[in-house]
Design a protein around this motif. Structure first.
Motif, mmCIF file in Angstrom:
data_model
loop_
_atom_site.group_PDB
_atom_site.id
_atom_site.type_symbol
_atom_site.label_atom_id
_atom_site.label_comp_id
_atom_site.label_asym_id
_atom_site.label_seq_id
_atom_site.Cartn_x
_atom_site.Cartn_y
_atom_site.Cartn_z
ATOM 1 N N ALA A 235 0.916 16.090 10.551
ATOM 2 C CA ALA A 235 1.010 15.793 9.528
ATOM 3 C C ALA A 235 -0.116 16.276 8.998
ATOM 4 C CB ALA A 235 0.172 14.418 9.050
ATOM 5 N N ARG A 236 -0.913 17.575 8.771
ATOM 6 C CA ARG A 236 -2.391 18.163 8.160
ATOM 7 C C ARG A 236 -1.051 19.399 8.802
ATOM 8 N NH1 ARG A 236 -5.693 18.305 11.549
ATOM 9 N NH2 ARG A 236 -4.739 20.492 12.683
ATOM 10 N N LEU A 237 -0.648 19.670 9.802
ATOM 11 C CA LEU A 237 1.233 21.047 9.665
ATOM 12 C C LEU A 237 2.262 20.919 9.006
ATOM 13 C CD1 LEU A 237 0.607 21.747 14.206
ATOM 14 C CD2 LEU A 237 -0.925 22.857 12.309
ATOM 15 N N LEU A 238 2.578 20.042 9.301
ATOM 16 C CA LEU A 238 3.729 19.312 8.619
ATOM 17 C C LEU A 238 3.239 20.080 6.935
ATOM 18 C CD1 LEU A 238 6.445 19.148 8.254
ATOM 19 C CD2 LEU A 238 5.829 16.316 7.602
ATOM 20 N N PRO B 131 2.823 15.205 -4.962
ATOM 21 C CA PRO B 131 3.692 14.137 -4.253
ATOM 22 C C PRO B 131 4.635 14.911 -3.273
ATOM 23 C CG PRO B 131 4.235 14.658 -6.412
ATOM 24 C CD PRO B 131 3.634 14.922 -6.431
ATOM 25 N N ASP B 132 5.011 16.419 -3.422
ATOM 26 C CA ASP B 132 5.391 17.095 -2.701
ATOM 27 C C ASP B 132 5.243 17.195 -0.340
ATOM 28 O OD1 ASP B 132 7.781 17.597 -4.409
ATOM 29 O OD2 ASP B 132 6.883 19.481 -5.436
ATOM 30 N N TRP B 133 3.214 17.551 -0.769
ATOM 31 C CA TRP B 133 2.940 17.272 0.370
ATOM 32 C C TRP B 133 2.624 16.140 1.029
ATOM 33 C CZ3 TRP B 133 -2.441 18.634 -2.338
ATOM 34 C CH2 TRP B 133 -2.564 20.156 -2.656
ATOM 35 N N GLY B 134 3.457 15.095 0.805
ATOM 36 C CA GLY B 134 3.693 13.855 1.593
ATOM 37 C C GLY B 134 3.376 13.023 1.667
ATOM 38 N N GLY B 135 3.813 12.384 2.982
ATOM 39 C CA GLY B 135 2.405 11.215 3.374
ATOM 40 C C GLY B 135 2.656 10.356 4.208
ATOM 41 N N VAL C 268 0.719 -0.770 0.266
ATOM 42 C CA VAL C 268 0.266 0.198 -0.257
ATOM 43 C C VAL C 268 1.058 1.199 0.293
ATOM 44 C CG1 VAL C 268 -2.216 1.251 1.071
ATOM 45 C CG2 VAL C 268 -2.021 -1.479 1.258
ATOM 46 N N ARG C 269 0.589 2.236 -1.293
ATOM 47 C CA ARG C 269 1.470 3.290 -1.286
ATOM 48 C C ARG C 269 0.177 4.791 -1.138
ATOM 49 N NH1 ARG C 269 3.856 0.366 -4.797
ATOM 50 N NH2 ARG C 269 6.426 0.038 -4.082
ATOM 51 N N PRO C 270 0.961 5.595 -0.234
ATOM 52 C CA PRO C 270 0.179 6.874 -0.562
ATOM 53 C C PRO C 270 -0.241 7.676 -1.772
ATOM 54 C CG PRO C 270 2.637 7.626 0.360
ATOM 55 C CD PRO C 270 2.310 5.365 0.470
ATOM 56 N N SER C 271 -0.568 8.355 -1.972
ATOM 57 C CA SER C 271 -1.521 8.864 -3.750
ATOM 58 C C SER C 271 -1.978 10.277 -2.752
ATOM 59 C CB SER C 271 -2.350 7.835 -3.880
ATOM 60 O OG SER C 271 -1.869 8.486 -5.703
ATOM 61 N N LEU D 285 -4.529 0.233 6.498
ATOM 62 C CA LEU D 285 -5.332 1.104 5.436
ATOM 63 C C LEU D 285 -5.531 2.071 6.534
ATOM 64 C CD1 LEU D 285 -7.462 -0.588 3.327
ATOM 65 C CD2 LEU D 285 -5.719 0.500 1.825
ATOM 66 N N ARG D 286 -6.169 2.167 7.725
ATOM 67 C CA ARG D 286 -7.064 2.714 8.293
ATOM 68 C C ARG D 286 -5.866 3.330 9.267
ATOM 69 N NH1 ARG D 286 -8.352 -1.127 12.263
ATOM 70 N NH2 ARG D 286 -9.903 -1.632 11.331
ATOM 71 N N SER D 287 -4.452 2.462 9.508
ATOM 72 C CA SER D 287 -3.472 3.318 10.121
ATOM 73 C C SER D 287 -3.035 4.669 9.315
ATOM 74 C CB SER D 287 -1.573 2.250 10.666
ATOM 75 O OG SER D 287 -1.277 3.314 10.906
ATOM 76 N N MET D 288 -2.942 4.044 7.944
ATOM 77 C CA MET D 288 -2.129 5.534 6.775
ATOM 78 C C MET D 288 -3.263 6.086 6.776
ATOM 79 S SD MET D 288 -0.184 2.284 4.418
ATOM 80 C CE MET D 288 0.068 4.242 3.039
ATOM 81 N N ALA D 289 -4.494 6.008 6.958
ATOM 82 C CA ALA D 289 -5.286 7.345 6.416
ATOM 83 C C ALA D 289 -5.598 8.041 8.250
ATOM 84 C CB ALA D 289 -7.136 6.301 6.996
ATOM 85 N N ARG D 290 -5.260 7.149 9.031
ATOM 86 C CA ARG D 290 -5.903 8.234 10.436
ATOM 87 C C ARG D 290 -4.481 9.048 10.361
ATOM 88 N NH1 ARG D 290 -8.238 3.684 14.513
ATOM 89 N NH2 ARG D 290 -10.859 4.229 14.022
ATOM 90 N N ALA D 291 -3.581 8.109 9.623
ATOM 91 C CA ALA D 291 -1.796 9.300 10.247
ATOM 92 C C ALA D 291 -2.250 11.015 9.392
ATOM 93 C CB ALA D 291 -0.831 7.601 9.986
#
Length: 874
Positions: free
Chosen positions: A214-217, A111-115, A104-107, A202-208
């Motif tokens: 993460a939002r402030l970053l 892409p500069d916003w990270g994940g 599972v990878r973030p999208s 999926l749950r862990s990545m979504a909540r992260a």
């Protein structure tokens, strides 16, 4: 391959379709699901709904590249998962092979916003361990399972990473040890069901993603607070096995220079991006004398990868980095991402794509962030170099330079004479420091903002500058600066000023040199073809003028003549004039300055070769030319042969409570008219001299700090009289243009009265902002960041033109000025002239040209081109 350019272009290939066969019979319905979307060429996947990675994978599928089967989860679906609403796992897994391991990878949209980090090998369990042992060997299978337990424990179950510090991946019981550690820490068995594992990931990545940190970053990187995240679930190609297996990354350009160069790494028996961290175990891609390569190990796979990368470049219209896996000699493309690049590489890549006909020139221009050109125009700290940050301040003038600390202009000149680079450290600079700034490699000040003296002069000289560094203690008497962490730096210690980042660094890190290469020149040529507003330079000296010509400025929009008076031989004469009590005595002193000014102007006119040159008459208050320290007063008394007490009284008499609003500019020209008479004569005599060798010169004379019509009438009368006298004396006719610098609110409001006496208005937005806001541009830096952070001002008004307040005055001045004089030329000559946002405003306000520091001219030219192109395409 095109001879000589080193680039690789796609050749005909055999079909490598992956969307055929019985395993895809159940995927037709899934590809139409907008939230759990099986990626096919026609599936409803978009960057705005599923993220850039998902969309890129679809493009790769459309190119018939060997992409493992993938399901994309939309932003909405991931948001629901973060809220605890899980998707239909059976439907999600339906298009994928039941026996495959998954990753599972973030999208995200950008892409500069990270994940969150990718998670590999989901579905690994005891049963799969047995099957894989037969396929890839027991040792490799054990390591894979143990690593997955470790990753799942840390990234999904959020367990303490320290629990795996002593894990021996070579031990035969490593899996049992890892499983026991998980169960002991989590107080439950490790999940063996692939669906449960996937749901946890999926749950862990979504909540992260939706967590506060993460939002402030990502907001700090420019992302909106509600930016969405998509996830892609992809079948794993192991990169492990008995044949040639492994993983790596490949791109066709160098990320620093942008030149064609196959770069990347490959590592046998590896997964993901292991090759980039594999050290000696990683292989080069092309044949390389430094070590073994993929080209030698698996030549067919290497050729296939080059073809894939060239096809992606052509069809995706971008330089891409391929993440690939080789399994038993066959290539699989796991992902494609836009190549990370320096600013110089970005320019070369965009230009080359346009030259190859892959994108139009207009798109190449749009792709380059104007401010990124600063990296090409100045030396920069190597992005890979370690940074020992001493303190921070305002990034006032871009570029980076190292040198030994000096605390006075005289010490800077002495250092330059010895051939030693130095950094001039001052509480704040003033006109007396200009010679030291010329000699220094960089400047650091305790006070000031983006339009302070040090910042403006630094940008004009192309000198790296950090101002307002209040986090550092400046101990000028002790000749030391003290970092927030207590470290003390003395005179002679080496520091580095990074004026692009606003940082002061200890020592001398590695640097990247400026690069005004053929790609930069091509981009600038295209920009000039597209833009619809002229760009001039603020240039005070012949060196500035040459820089302006090198950067193809359309002329000089502001020449500040007072900077010419601070040379040692001129300063003494200037002080004699200030101390003169009668008009005749003042004229006598100014007669000595006349040939110097004439020579300065003649050289400026010759350098600009007939281009317009706008010369601002003397502006600063006289006290700036006088010493303030006891030693300086004694030296002046000796030079003028006057008692120290008389000199001290005279200096004190010239002091003003608020000199920036006192007797300066046109007020000084009316009160002490001999100064403007001398300057006008110098301009006209230089005009005649320079016109003998080329095209006739038409100088532009600008009156500063105007606020009333009568001021213009008085100065114009005297300037016309000087012009008539010079014409008569020399027997030569010439033309000139007279204008005013609109930098007081009243001048903007009364523009209709003033304009009939003028050929042009030049809006001095630095002072106009200062007077409109009631802010000191030298002191506002102390609180401006707080004001911007708390939303008092959207931006620093000295950095980006305030369209609502100052901009309204500017528009009023423009409209009323042209009502009084329809042919009035309008310009902006404050530092806002180099700001892309401000140029946008100026175009819409009907401004004819902007003028900025020479090193900001390319930035302004590109920004103007981009604005014109965007207007055309809507």
């Amino acid at each position: 391959m095109t001879p000589g350019d080193g680039r690789i272009f796609p050749l005909p290939r055999k079909p490598r379709g992956v969307f055929c066969g019985p395993q895809y019979e159940g995927a037709a319905v899934q590809q139409d699901n907008p939230d759990l979307t099986f990626i096919t060429p026609t599936a409803p996947v978009a960057n705005e709904t599923h993220g850039g990675r998902a969309k890129c994978l679809q493009r790769l599928v459309r190119l018939d590249l060997p992409v493992p089967r993938t399901v994309a989860l939309s932003f909405d679906e991931v948001h629901r998962i973060a809220q605890g609403v899980m998707p239909d796992m059976k439907a999600l897994l339906a298009p994928l092979d039941e026996g495959s391991l998954l990753c599972v990878r973030p999208s995200s949209e950008d892409p500069d916003w990270g994940g969150p980090g990718a998670v590999l090998n989901i579905g690994m369990n005891g049963a799969r361990l047995a099957a894989l042992s037969a396929q890839i060997g027991e040792s490799a299978a054990r390591k894979l399972f143990a690593r997955f337990i470790q990753t799942y424990s840390i990234q999904v179950a959020r367990l303490d990473p320290d629990m795996f510090d002593d894990l021996d991946l070579e031990a035969e019981d490593v899996c049992d040890v890892a499983l026991a550690a998980y169960e002991d820490e989590a107080e439950e068995p490790f999940p063996q069901d692939p669906g449960v594992q996937l749901a946890g990931v999926l749950r862990s990545m979504a909540r992260a993603w939706e967590g506060t940190s993460a939002r402030l970053l990502r907001q700090a990187k420019g992302a909106p607070a509600d930016a969405g995240l998509g996830l892609v679930v992809q079948e794993m190609v192991l990169g492990l096995g008995r044949g040639e297996c492994g993983s790596g990354v490949l791109q066709l350009v160098n990320s620093i220079t942008g030149h064609p160069q196959i770069t990347g790494r490959y590592m046998s028996q590896s997964q993901g991006r292991d090759a980039l961290d594999g050290g000696a175990e990683s292989l080069f891609l092309e044949k390389d004398p430094r070590g073994p390569s993929l080209e030698e190990l698996a030549p067919e796979a290497f050729e296939a990868l080059k073809l894939d990368a060239a096809l992606m470049r052509e069809r995706l219209r971008e330089e891409m980095q391929i993440e690939f896996t080789i399994e038993n000699g066959a290539v699989h493309i796991l992902d494609g991402v836009r190549v990370q690049r320096s600013s110089r590489a970005a320019v070369r890549i965009a230009v080359q794509l346009a030259k190859d006909g892959i994108i139009p020139k207009e798109e190449a221009l749009i792709r380059i962030e104007p401010r990124a050109l600063n990296e090409l125009l100045h030396r920069q700290v190597d992005p890979d170099a370690p940074r020992d940050v001493v303190g921070t301040g305002v990034a006032a003038s871009p570029g980076a330079a190292s040198g030994r600390i000096v605390f006075t202009a005289a010490e800077a000149q002495a250092s330059a004479a010895r051939g030693e680079p130095c950094v001039l450290v001052r509480r704040e600079t003033n006109p007396e420091d200009i010679r030291g700034m010329h000699a220094a490699s960089a400047v650091l000040t305790e006070r000031g903002g983006t339009t302070s003296h040090a910042a403006v002069i630094g940008r004009g000289l192309g000198l790296p500058c950090v101002v307002g560094a209040s986090s550092i203690r400046f101990q000028m008497r002790k000749k030391t600066i003290v970092a927030p962490d207590g470290r003390e730096f003395r005179e002679g210690d080496v520091i580095t000023i990074d004026g692009s980042e606003g940082e002061v660094l200890a020592g001398e890190p590695a640097m990247l040199e400026a690069a005004l290469d053929d790609a930069f020149q091509a981009l600038m040529t295209w920009a000039d073809e597209a833009r619809d507003i002229d760009v001039r330079a603020n240039a005070d000296t012949p060196a500035d003028a040459r820089t302006a010509r090198n950067f193809n400025a359309g002329g000089i929009g502001l020449c500040r003549t007072e900077h010419m008076f601070f040379e040692a031989d001129r300063l003494t004469v200037m002080r004699e004039m200030i101390f003169a009590n009668a008009a005749g005595d003042r004229r006598s002193a100014l007669d000595q300055l006349l040939p110097m000014q004439r020579a300065d102007f003649t050289e400026l006119f010759r350098i600009m070769e007939g281009m317009p040159v706008c010369i601002r008459l003397f502006d600063p208050p006289l006290h700036e030319f006088l010493p303030s320290e006891r030693t300086g007063l004694r030296d002046l008394a000796e030079a003028l042969n006057l008692p120290l007490s008389d000199v001290t009284r005279r200096v004190e008499a010239l002091e003003e409570y608020n000199p920036m609003l006192g007797m300066r500019g046109v007020r000084l020209g009316i009160t002490v008219p001999e100064i403007y008479d001398m300057q006008a004569r110098a301009i006209f005599e230089a005009t005649i001299e320079a016109s003998r060798e080329g095209e006739p010169i038409v100088p532009e004379i600008m009156i500063p700090l105007v606020s009333a019509k009568r001021e213009v009438e008085l100065v114009k009368t005297r300037v016309d009289a000087v012009a008539a006298a010079v014409r008569t004396e020399k027997g030569v006719d010439f033309d000139y243009r007279l204008g005013v610098m609109v930098e007081t609110p009243r001048a903007a409001l009364r523009a209709e009265d003033i304009a009939p006496h003028c050929h042009f208005f030049s809006f001095g937005t630095n002072d106009l902002t200062q007077m409109t806001y009631g802010l000191s541009r030298d002191d506002a830096g102390r609180f401006m960041s707080t004001y911007v952070q708390q939303g008092v001002y959207p931006e620093d008004p000295f950095h980006t033109l305030d369209a609502d307040g100052v901009g309204e005055l500017l528009k009023l001045g423009a409209e009323r000025g042209r009502k009084g004089q329809p042919d009035l030329t309008l310009s902006v000559c404050g530092e806002h002239g180099g700001s892309p946002e401000s140029i946008d405003f100026c175009r819409k306000a009907g401004i004819n040209y902007v003028s900025c520091s020479p090193f900001r001219v390319p930035v302004a030219r590109l920004a103007a081109a981009q604005l014109a192109i965007r207007d055309k395409i809507g």
